[in-house]
Design a protein around this motif. Structure first.
Motif, PDB file in Angstrom:
ATOM      1  N   PRO A  15      32.055  52.681  40.679  1.00 21.70           N
ATOM      2  CA  PRO A  15      32.249  52.665  39.219  1.00 21.70           C
ATOM      3  C   PRO A  15      33.310  51.678  38.750  1.00 21.70           C
ATOM      4  N   GLN A  16      34.294  51.365  39.603  1.00 23.44           N
ATOM      5  CA  GLN A  16      35.307  50.382  39.195  1.00 23.44           C
ATOM      6  C   GLN A  16      34.677  49.024  38.905  1.00 23.44           C
ATOM      7  N   SER A  19      30.944  50.424  35.981  1.00 26.25           N
ATOM      8  CA  SER A  19      31.024  51.231  34.761  1.00 26.25           C
ATOM      9  C   SER A  19      31.027  50.336  33.521  1.00 26.25           C
ATOM     10  N   TYR A  21      32.681  49.336  29.865  1.00 27.04           N
ATOM     11  CA  TYR A  21      34.037  49.333  29.320  1.00 27.04           C
ATOM     12  C   TYR A  21      34.131  50.367  28.199  1.00 27.04           C
ATOM     13  N   GLN A  22      35.258  51.060  28.149  1.00 23.46           N
ATOM     14  CA  GLN A  22      35.428  52.147  27.188  1.00 23.46           C
ATOM     15  C   GLN A  22      35.884  51.600  25.834  1.00 23.46           C
ATOM     16  N   SER A  48      38.265  44.490  35.013  1.00 22.03           N
ATOM     17  CA  SER A  48      37.394  45.559  35.502  1.00 22.03           C
ATOM     18  C   SER A  48      37.394  46.693  34.488  1.00 22.03           C
ATOM     19  N   PRO A  49      36.314  47.480  34.451  1.00 20.30           N
ATOM     20  CA  PRO A  49      36.248  48.583  33.478  1.00 20.30           C
ATOM     21  C   PRO A  49      37.073  49.797  33.879  1.00 20.30           C
ATOM     22  N   CYS A  50      37.475  49.880  35.152  1.00 23.67           N
ATOM     23  CA  CYS A  50      38.285  50.995  35.650  1.00 23.67           C
ATOM     24  C   CYS A  50      39.414  50.428  36.502  1.00 23.67           C
ATOM     25  N   LYS A  75      46.745  47.937  32.781  1.00 23.20           N
ATOM     26  CA  LYS A  75      45.951  48.389  31.632  1.00 23.20           C
ATOM     27  C   LYS A  75      46.272  47.553  30.399  1.00 23.20           C
ATOM     28  N   ASN A 333      38.172  55.037  46.379  1.00 21.02           N
ATOM     29  CA  ASN A 333      37.483  56.301  46.112  1.00 21.02           C
ATOM     30  C   ASN A 333      37.536  57.225  47.323  1.00 21.02           C
TER      31      ASN A 333
END
Length: 724
Positions: A15-16, A19, A21-22, A48-50, A75, A333
């Motif tokens: 998922p990193q 996924s 992006y939020q 990266s999204p995570c 972040k 993970n």
């Protein structure tokens, strides 16, 4: 959503990487994570999204040393407008790098922006690249987009040297300038330029390829075809589409940049090594020695808004970074899943198959994990007094260490391994709708068991504490029921800081030097008082009679076998890692400058096991330290065998490691059994500290010798078939 033009299989994508992006606050802002990589004194920022957690170990990709700047992704919250700019930047950039952009502003089959901020039916690679050093350089992104989308073209400026990229708009091509000329430049001057730059070998080759009988006249006339016969196809194409602006005074021979998938053309993609990327000379997207050419006048040529340095960095490293990021994310993970019982760099190792990384994979930790499992299960079974004989104990242990049992435990963990490298030669533009539809290849039962053992090794090597591995047993539901705490405390680590080998005779076999100081016993004695033996060892042993009496030492001998195997393998592994398992060694191996056997591998540890734990070595050590003098219930035949072999040992010079193992068939097995049972006797009463003090000191020079000469010993046992 854009039409799906192709399907690309990567196996499982964590998922990193995959996924979306939020977006939050009514989709006005987007959360992104910045991953900084120091590469060849440059900085590359990937989004990266995570968050991704790094071991902060550097790794080498095509001779470029890549080091994560931070241990965890940083972040950042950006506006939806800024994020759209980043996505557009990547779509257009990778369209140029993969040579799929047919126009300046319309990439072919680009992904829809929504696929980056909303879930997709199947995972995509959602790693983005941005310019910058310590932060994102949005000015460069906006300048790039203004050029591409608003078609704000910056004309070429007069100069003598060209250190940037350019592009033409009709047709759209990103190019580098091969040659600048004017209306008076002679054709022959250009031909000599081609020879001087090794594009062609001599004038005869050029005349043959260009179909030139007489290289006279100007270069401009030749490209227009004035009074020249037909030429090679790309020259004919220039002539067919020749468009001359009468105001132009400067003209250019151009070469289209390489596709990103054409980088490292001579590289070995399994070893991630490129012979052309040496030191400061790295592969580049500039096609300096490519034969096909294009033509443009100064009015039709424009400056590309990104530097060659940045473009080259992305081309050289991005595709393999994706493969490395998938490994790092899988390791992250797995580390979380097993409760951080092991360091992430060791988890990376434990989940990597040799097909993914030949130099650094689970095989390094697998044998270490195997011996620790063997020790803990042996200790647990030894606690159970109902197991009376060695055969019963061994049968009970075998059930817990079979491939079938261990693979069953591993499969329930549901960890993702790295089974193969992403072949970046076949990597498609991830800014197009590329779908991953393939699961990871299935692991065999033995591979699953080996990886579980490697994970055990990773947990144990973190602090060399049995507690960490016992916690992993509980988490993975391994049937461990050990209760006697003294068996699961302490460390079997020998201190090798002291110089234990004479400088003048560094390579002499230790026993050769020891028998000079204290030879084998000249007298043959049996059934001597136990107290003498205790005085020799330096400790009082309540179970000494059991340990030295035939038909009574079976349980101790069973446990001692596991104790000594752990003592030897852990220390050989620890010392070998210092010499044979560093990044420099691995890179030399990739480049073919040293052989694979010089990296730490199961063969090395198996070599140590044969050298230091076979009956020849342990039996010789037992006789040298006079264990036979204190043994009880030795048969007359065994006593005679000991007398006979002792006579041979007194005359032996022990010039190298092979001599001692040659006595395996001559020394009664009882002697190696005694060697093991006494070790267990010491351990049961005093724990690891005393075992290391007594047996560790006896083993220390031999472990040091084996580590220092591992290649020689490895070659011998491999040629003799002992490692099969």
């Amino acid at each position: 959503m854009a039409e799906i033009p192709c399907v690309q299989a990567f196996g499982y994508i964590p998922p990193q990487i995959s996924s979306h992006y939020q977006a939050f606050e009514d989709k006005q802002n987007v959360l992104i994570f910045l991953n900084y990589f120091e590469i060849d004194n440059q900085m590359l920022i990937l989004l990266s999204p995570c968050p991704i957690e790094y071991s902060q170990q550097s790794f080498i990709v095509f001779s470029s040393t890549i080091c994560p700047r931070y241990k965890v992704s940083q972040k950042l919250i950006v506006s939806i407008g800024q994020f759209k700019s980043i996505v557009s930047f990547n779509i257009l950039l990778f369209g140029d790098l993969f040579l799929t952009n047919k126009t300046q502003f319309q990439p072919y089959n680009a992904r829809n922006f929504q696929t980056f901020i909303e879930p997709t039916p199947l995972p995509q690679i959602n790693i983005l690249v941005v310019p910058g050093v310590y932060s994102i350089h949005f000015d460069q992104i906006y300048e790039f987009l203004e050029c591409k989308l608003a078609q704000k073209n910056e004309p070429i400026q007069p100069q003598t040297k060209f250190y940037t990229l350019y592009y033409t708009t009709n047709p759209y091509r990103v190019c580098n300038i091969q040659y600048q000329f004017d209306k008076n430049t002679q054709l022959i001057d250009y031909l000599f330029y081609l020879i001087d730059n090794s594009i062609y070998s001599d004038i005869n080759e050029i005349q043959q390829i260009f179909m030139l009988d007489n290289p006279k006249g100007t270069l401009l006339d030749f490209l227009q075809g004035k009074n020249y016969p037909p030429s090679v196809n790309f020259v004919q194409c220039i002539r067919k589409n020749f468009n001359l602006n009468v105001q132009d005074t400067k003209f250019y021979i151009l070469q289209q940049i390489k596709s990103i998938s054409q980088m490292h053309q001579n590289g070995d993609y399994m070893k991630i090594f490129c012979p052309n990327c040496e030191e400061d000379n790295k592969c580049t997207l500039l096609s300096s020695n490519y034969q096909q050419i294009y033509f443009a006048g100064e009015s039709a040529l424009f400056k590309y808004p990104l530097s060659i340095k940045f473009m080259d960095l992305v081309c050289r490293t991005f595709l393999q970074l994706i493969s490395q990021l998938i490994l790092i994310a899988n390791a992250q993970n797995a580390t979380y899943q097993i409760g951080r019982l092991a360091n992430i760099d060791r988890i990376e190792e434990a989940i990597s198959c040799p097909s993914f990384n030949l130099q650094r994979n689970y095989q390094n930790l697998e044998m270490l994990g195997d011996v620790v499992i063997k020790y803990l299960t042996s200790a647990m079974l030894f606690e159970e007094t109902k197991y009376k004989t060695e055969n019963v104990l061994t049968s009970a242990r075998v059930r817990l260490i079979t491939n079938k049992y261990l693979s069953g435990i591993y499969s329930k963990l549901k960890l993702n391994t790295m089974n193969f490298k992403i072949n970046s030669k076949k990597f498609l533009n991830h800014m197009m709708m590329i779908i991953n539809e393939q699961e990871d290849p299935k692991l065999s039962q033995k591979q699953q068991a080996d990886i579980y053992e490697a994970l055990c090794g990773a947990c144990y090597i973190k602090n060399y504490e049995f507690k960490d591995l016992i916690d992993f047993f509980k988490l993975s539901k391994f049937e461990f029921k050990g209760k006697l705490q003294q068996f699961y405390k302490g460390k079997p680590l020998i201190d090798f800081k002291e110089n234990i080998i004479d400088k003048e005779n560094d390579n002499d076999y230790p026993l050769k030097k020891q028998i000079i100081v204290r030879p084998f016993s000249e007298t043959i004695k049996f059934n001597q008082p136990f107290q003498e033996f205790e005085d020799y060892l330096g400790c009082k042993l309540n179970k000494i009679e059991e340990a030295l009496t035939l038909d009574e030492f079976e349980r101790l001998e069973f446990f001692g076998d596991a104790i000594l195997e752990l003592l030897v393998i852990v220390n050989v592994h620890k010392e070998c890692e210092k010499l044979y398992y560093n990044p420099q060694q691995q890179q030399l191996c990739r480049e073919g400058k040293i052989t694979q056997k010089l990296l730490l591998c199961p063969g090395m540890l198996h070599t140590a096991k044969i050298s230091l734990l076979d009956s020849g070595f342990m039996g010789t050590m037992a006789i040298y330290h006079n264990f036979h003098q204190y043994a009880r219930n030795l048969t007359r035949e065994t006593q005679n065998d000991i007398k006979r072999v002792l006579t041979l040992l007194r005359d032996e010079q022990f010039t190298d490691f092979r001599k001692i193992n040659q006595y395996s068939a001559q020394i009664p097995k009882t002697m190696s059994d005694l060697w093991e049972s006494v070790a267990a006797c010491i351990f049961v009463e005093y724990g690891w500290e005393m075992v290391v003090k007594i047996y560790g000191e006896m083993y220390k020079p031999y472990i040091k010798y084996v580590v220092d000469n591992i290649s020689l010993i490895y070659d011998f046992y491999q040629s003799s078939g002992s490692l099969k």
